[in-house]
Scaffold this motif. Structure first.
Motif, PDB file in Angstrom:
ATOM      1  N   GLY A 227       8.115   0.100   1.806  1.00  0.00           N
ATOM      2  CA  GLY A 227       7.307   0.533   0.663  1.00  0.00           C
ATOM      3  C   GLY A 227       7.686   1.929   0.203  1.00  0.00           C
ATOM      4  O   GLY A 227       7.738   2.211  -1.000  1.00  0.00           O
ATOM      5  N   ASN A 228       7.954   2.806   1.170  1.00  0.00           N
ATOM      6  CA  ASN A 228       8.379   4.161   0.827  1.00  0.00           C
ATOM      7  C   ASN A 228       9.704   4.158   0.075  1.00  0.00           C
ATOM      8  O   ASN A 228       9.872   4.870  -0.922  1.00  0.00           O
ATOM      9  CB  ASN A 228       8.519   4.998   2.097  1.00  0.00           C
ATOM     10  N   ILE A 229      10.665   3.375   0.574  1.00  0.00           N
ATOM     11  CA  ILE A 229      11.987   3.334  -0.066  1.00  0.00           C
ATOM     12  C   ILE A 229      11.850   2.902  -1.521  1.00  0.00           C
ATOM     13  O   ILE A 229      12.389   3.538  -2.438  1.00  0.00           O
ATOM     14  CB  ILE A 229      12.925   2.387   0.707  1.00  0.00           C
TER      15      ILE A 229
ATOM     16  N   SER B 120       4.943  -0.080  10.613  1.00  0.00           N
ATOM     17  CA  SER B 120       5.716   1.094  10.231  1.00  0.00           C
ATOM     18  C   SER B 120       6.961   0.705   9.437  1.00  0.00           C
ATOM     19  O   SER B 120       7.353   1.404   8.497  1.00  0.00           O
ATOM     20  CB  SER B 120       6.124   1.874  11.492  1.00  0.00           C
ATOM     21  N   LEU B 121       7.578  -0.433   9.795  1.00  0.00           N
ATOM     22  CA  LEU B 121       8.752  -0.897   9.062  1.00  0.00           C
ATOM     23  C   LEU B 121       8.403  -1.216   7.617  1.00  0.00           C
ATOM     24  O   LEU B 121       9.139  -0.843   6.684  1.00  0.00           O
ATOM     25  CB  LEU B 121       9.339  -2.132   9.757  1.00  0.00           C
TER      26      LEU B 121
ATOM     27  N   VAL C  74       0.839  -1.200   0.000  1.00  0.00           N
ATOM     28  CA  VAL C  74       0.000   0.000   0.000  1.00  0.00           C
ATOM     29  C   VAL C  74       0.873   1.249   0.000  1.00  0.00           C
ATOM     30  O   VAL C  74       0.619   2.212  -0.734  1.00  0.00           O
ATOM     31  CB  VAL C  74      -0.941  -0.013   1.219  1.00  0.00           C
ATOM     32  N   GLN C  75       1.932   1.223   0.814  1.00  0.00           N
ATOM     33  CA  GLN C  75       2.771   2.414   0.937  1.00  0.00           C
ATOM     34  C   GLN C  75       3.614   2.659  -0.311  1.00  0.00           C
ATOM     35  O   GLN C  75       3.963   3.798  -0.605  1.00  0.00           O
ATOM     36  CB  GLN C  75       3.672   2.285   2.159  1.00  0.00           C
TER      37      GLN C  75
ATOM     38  N   SER D 238      12.178  13.123  -4.755  1.00  0.00           N
ATOM     39  CA  SER D 238      11.878  11.704  -4.570  1.00  0.00           C
ATOM     40  C   SER D 238      13.074  10.970  -3.966  1.00  0.00           C
ATOM     41  O   SER D 238      12.917  10.080  -3.121  1.00  0.00           O
ATOM     42  CB  SER D 238      11.501  11.056  -5.905  1.00  0.00           C
ATOM     43  N   PHE D 239      14.270  11.353  -4.391  1.00  0.00           N
ATOM     44  CA  PHE D 239      15.476  10.762  -3.800  1.00  0.00           C
ATOM     45  C   PHE D 239      15.572  11.120  -2.315  1.00  0.00           C
ATOM     46  O   PHE D 239      15.909  10.281  -1.475  1.00  0.00           O
ATOM     47  CB  PHE D 239      16.715  11.253  -4.552  1.00  0.00           C
ATOM     48  N   GLY D 240      15.258  12.372  -1.974  1.00  0.00           N
ATOM     49  CA  GLY D 240      15.255  12.773  -0.574  1.00  0.00           C
ATOM     50  C   GLY D 240      14.240  12.003   0.244  1.00  0.00           C
ATOM     51  O   GLY D 240      14.502  11.623   1.395  1.00  0.00           O
ATOM     52  N   LEU D 241      13.073  11.747  -0.333  1.00  0.00           N
ATOM     53  CA  LEU D 241      12.054  10.975   0.368  1.00  0.00           C
ATOM     54  C   LEU D 241      12.468   9.511   0.517  1.00  0.00           C
ATOM     55  O   LEU D 241      12.075   8.848   1.477  1.00  0.00           O
ATOM     56  CB  LEU D 241      10.729  11.083  -0.381  1.00  0.00           C
TER      57      LEU D 241
END
Length: 501
Positions: free
Chosen positions: A183-185, A177-178, A31-32, A324-327
């Motif tokens: 997913g964010n990475i 959260s992990l 989802v993330q 996006s790289f920063g995120l």
């Protein structure tokens, strides 16, 4: 007559192994991944379709408005279903259905430019594509419906599996959260890469150029990851067949209307629960401007680009990719913080950890204001590339914000789950009520951030100023109003006759 023997004590339910809790939380990664693509790519994309920057935030009203009712309603319905009514139990059918909605939505959003052309859109650069905007809005609304329908039951699923053990509840939410961090990475790394169109050349069409094709390709990858992680969650563990006090309902509860029960349950809330909701609302008032405009800020204020001006479009997209790289770096810190979060809470107390994280947010948002001011008042090279120091400072701020984001994704849910257990509310409804403290601030920010920014020249800095103030107030309330005592395991607390705060 032989003496009567006492009936054997019931065997206590076996605790779900932590490795299965880890699998149960894995859908958060899928989802993330899509959510990260939303945050990094969709605000620039809607401006490419012809929506002005001042109104871009209004598009994001879809999420809060759907979350206002969808997540509490889904949580309420999953509380009402008997665990034996389905082979998948009561939470997992909603998780699977929500994931299917997300898959359909990302296809709609990704192909919105192509579908808009079928409706007669003018694909000339700089033109407003009304058909594509309408298709995009439908897909975006469906996407947020799916996100809310998936995450609420998954949080409640984890709360069911941990059986009111505060320590295990915090661990389960840390796992969640992990996976959000992972997913964010992957999502932000995907958004930062500009060559997906060459790997999936069929995504480039007359109505969908390179940047659009990259977004379309990224969403196709999202579907693959979502299917894998949803299967991992759904097949992870059998849901408990009996539940504790969270399912004890009043005799007439089944006949109550949903909204009446939702808002009627607020009268049972104690002061500690209200404090959790207040801090949650203040925290999300701070987070939402950042999630709306993080990459847009990098493209506009730092790289001095614009999605509307053909001469500045390339610089803008360079800034979006750098954002996006920063995120992605932000998500690495988010994942690390998720791993150590349980130890921090046991040592310093969840309330203090949450409050300090909000103060860190304040400092970061103030730093973004300083960076914006410096960038506006210095000369750039003739190439238009921002000075290295400005880029590094921006990336450092993005990275540091990963730590408080991990706390926002974990501690509020764990504190809410442990506090509503004694009130006789279902965990699904409880997660939905907590969601109200998230989406109502998002509605306020979505309605106000665009006009607020326009009042001060059209940049993103005014919204970040509001974020800094809100996070600071939330930090003070958390430090002063939430428990600071160290939290032991539930079993040791019961042996001492204490209660968990």
């Amino acid at each position: 007559m032989p003496p009567r023997t006492a009936p054997a004590a019931p065997t206590p339910p076996r605790k779900v192994p932590l490795r299965k809790l880890l699998r149960a939380a894995s859908v958060a990664g899928g989802v993330q991944f899509g959510w990260a693509l939303q945050l990094s790519l969709l605000t620039p994309y809607v401006q490419e379709l012809g929506i002005p920057h001042a109104f871009a935030s209004l598009v994001w009203l879809c999420g809060p408005l759907s979350g206002l009712l969808v997540q509490p309603l889904v949580g309420h319905l999953s509380d009402r279903i008997a665990p034996t009514a389905s082979p998948l139990g009561r939470r997992r059918p909603f998780i699977a259905a929500g994931a299917a909605s997300i898959a359909a939505a990302v296809l709609t959003v990704g192909f919105s430019a192509d579908l808009g052309r079928l409706f007669g859109d003018d694909v000339t650069p700089g033109s407003t594509r009304l058909g594509a905007i309408c298709v995009y809005l439908v897909g975006f609304w469906l996407l947020d419906l799916g996100n809310n329908a998936t995450q609420g039951p998954c949080r409640a699923f984890l709360a069911d599996l941990t059986e009111n053990d505060p320590r295990r509840t915090r661990i389960a939410n840390a796992y969640f959260s992990l996976f959000m961090a992972l997913g964010n990475i992957l999502g932000y790394a995907t958004g930062a890469y500009s060559g997906w169109y060459s790997i999936f050349p069929f995504t480039v069409t007359e109505s969908c150029g390179v940047s659009c094709a990259n977004l379309k390709s990224a969403f196709l990858l999202d579907i693959i990851i979502l299917v894998i992680t949803t299967y991992m969650t759904v097949s992870s563990v059998q849901e408990p067949q009996t539940f504790g006090s969270d399912e004890a309902q009043n005799p007439g509860a089944e006949q109550e209307a949903f909204l009446w029960e939702l808002f009627g349950s607020l009268r049972y809330f104690t002061l500690p629960i209200w404090m959790v909701l207040i801090v949650t609302a203040l925290t999300w008032i701070a987070w939402f401007p950042f999630t709306l405009f993080d990459t847009d800020w990098m493209g506009r204020e730092i790289y001095r680009g614009s999605p509307d001006n053909p001469g500045e479009t390339q610089r803008y997209h360079d800034g979006v990719r750098m954002g996006s790289f920063g995120l992605m770096l932000n998500s690495v810190v988010l994942g690390f913080t998720s791993v150590v979060l349980e130890k921090l809470c046991r040592k310093w107390g969840a309330g203090l950890v949450w409050g300090v994280s909000n103060i860190i947010m304040t400092l970061c948002f103030l730093a973004m204001l300083v960076i914006t001011y410096v960038a506006q008042n210095m000369d750039y090279p003739s190439s238009g590339e921002p000075p290295t120091g400005i880029i590094v400072a921006s990336l450092v701020v993005f990275t540091i914000l990963g730590a408080p984001l991990a706390i926002t994704y974990s501690i509020p849910y764990a504190m809410a789950a442990s506090r509503v257990e004694n009130l006789g509310l279902g965990q699904g409804l409880a997660m939905g009520i907590l969601n109200l403290a998230i989406v109502i601030p998002q509605v306020i920010v979505s309605l106000g951030s665009g006009p607020w920014d326009q009042m001060f020249g059209g940049g993103n800095a005014p919204a970040f100023a509001v974020a800094a103030g809100s996070s600071f107030i939330g930090g003070l309330v958390a430090i002063l109003g939430l428990p600071r005592a160290r939290i032991a395991s539930s079993s040791s607390s019961r042996r001492r006759g204490g209660t968990h705060r």
